[in-house]
Design a protein around this motif. Structure first.
Motif, PDB file in Angstrom:
ATOM      1  N   UNK A   1       0.873  -1.183   0.000  1.00 40.02           N
ATOM      2  CA  UNK A   1       0.000   0.000   0.000  1.00 40.02           C
ATOM      3  C   UNK A   1       0.905   1.226   0.000  1.00 40.02           C
ATOM      4  N   UNK A   2       0.323   2.396  -0.178  1.00 43.01           N
ATOM      5  CA  UNK A   2       1.118   3.626  -0.053  1.00 43.01           C
ATOM      6  C   UNK A   2       0.925   4.192   1.346  1.00 43.01           C
ATOM      7  N   UNK A   3       2.032   4.509   1.977  1.00 43.46           N
ATOM      8  CA  UNK A   3       1.973   5.175   3.278  1.00 43.46           C
ATOM      9  C   UNK A   3       2.710   6.501   3.120  1.00 43.46           C
ATOM     10  N   UNK A   4       1.957   7.578   3.220  1.00 44.01           N
ATOM     11  CA  UNK A   4       2.499   8.905   2.913  1.00 44.01           C
ATOM     12  C   UNK A   4       3.235   8.887   1.564  1.00 44.01           C
ATOM     13  N   UNK A   5       2.630   8.212   0.595  1.00 44.65           N
ATOM     14  CA  UNK A   5       3.151   8.208  -0.766  1.00 44.65           C
ATOM     15  C   UNK A   5       4.234   7.172  -1.039  1.00 44.65           C
ATOM     16  N   UNK A   6       4.721   6.497  -0.008  1.00 41.69           N
ATOM     17  CA  UNK A   6       5.779   5.494  -0.202  1.00 41.69           C
ATOM     18  C   UNK A   6       5.163   4.106  -0.262  1.00 41.69           C
TER      19      UNK A   6
ATOM     20  N   UNK B   1       2.832   2.653  -8.596  1.00 39.86           N
ATOM     21  CA  UNK B   1       2.306   4.004  -8.320  1.00 39.86           C
ATOM     22  C   UNK B   1       3.261   4.758  -7.387  1.00 39.86           C
ATOM     23  N   UNK B   2       3.814   4.040  -6.412  1.00 41.58           N
ATOM     24  CA  UNK B   2       4.783   4.669  -5.492  1.00 41.58           C
ATOM     25  C   UNK B   2       6.031   5.098  -6.237  1.00 41.58           C
ATOM     26  N   UNK B   3       6.503   4.238  -7.128  1.00 41.61           N
ATOM     27  CA  UNK B   3       7.709   4.556  -7.914  1.00 41.61           C
ATOM     28  C   UNK B   3       7.473   5.802  -8.773  1.00 41.61           C
ATOM     29  N   UNK B   4       6.335   5.824  -9.491  1.00 38.06           N
ATOM     30  CA  UNK B   4       6.095   6.925 -10.429  1.00 38.06           C
ATOM     31  C   UNK B   4       5.691   8.225  -9.729  1.00 38.06           C
TER      32      UNK B   4
END
Ligand code: FES
Ligand code: FES
Length: 155
Positions: A48-53, A106-109
């Motif tokens: 999942x993304x946590x603060x975008x990470x 999504x996190x990478x981009x």
């Protein structure tokens, strides 16, 4: 009692001590798009993304995720370039690993819209797809980058 912010919504939950974020998302909030694979941080199905990470939700206690913006596959907009690219490239086979893979990409981009080959390999490291869709995942990343560029240039 813990407080979590998931996909922009606030939740107050009475959960067992030391429960991982993965099981709170699935069993207490009902967001079952995030999958259990290995439970030991190796497969990436629970990403999942946590603060975008991009983070492995099986490896984070729900308690420690308090105060963060958590985004699951359900919270990623349907018109997100990665989701669009995945459909365009027909990346998915059985689909089990793909929510985690999509969140990883999504996190990478979100950090770099021009990832080089090494960034892609790094981001994909530890993502396990039993169906072996790796070639299509790479193609999906390329297409997502193109979509982002196109959308960026038209806005
Ligand atoms: S279930 Fe979390 S990394 Fe495999
Ligand atoms: S698409 Fe089946 S495990 Fe990845």
């Amino acid at each position: 009692m813990i407080s979590l912010k998931v996909n922009g919504k606030d939740y107050k939950l009475d959960v067992p001590e030391n429960i991982s974020l993965l099981w709170v998302l699935r069993d207490y909030i009902g967001l079952t798009g995030t999958k259990f694979g290995c439970g030991i941080g190796e497969c990436g199905s629970c990403t999942v993304l946590i603060d975008g990470e991009a983070e492995r939700s099986c490896q984070i206690s729900a308690e420690n995720a308090q105060g963060a913006e958590i985004t699951t596959i359900e919270g990623l907009p349907e018109n997100h370039p990665v989701k669009k690219a995945w459909i365009e490239e027909q990346v998915v086979q059985c689909g089990y690993c793909q929510p985690g893979v999509i969140m990883q990409v999504a996190g990478l981009l979100s950090k770099s819209q021009t990832p080089n080959a090494e960034d892609v390999i790094d981001a994909m490291d530890d993502v396990v797809c039993r169906c072996g869709t790796y070639h299509r995942i790479k193609q999906g990343i390329k297409t997502a980058v193109q979509i982002m560029r196109k959308e960026g240039s038209s806005s």
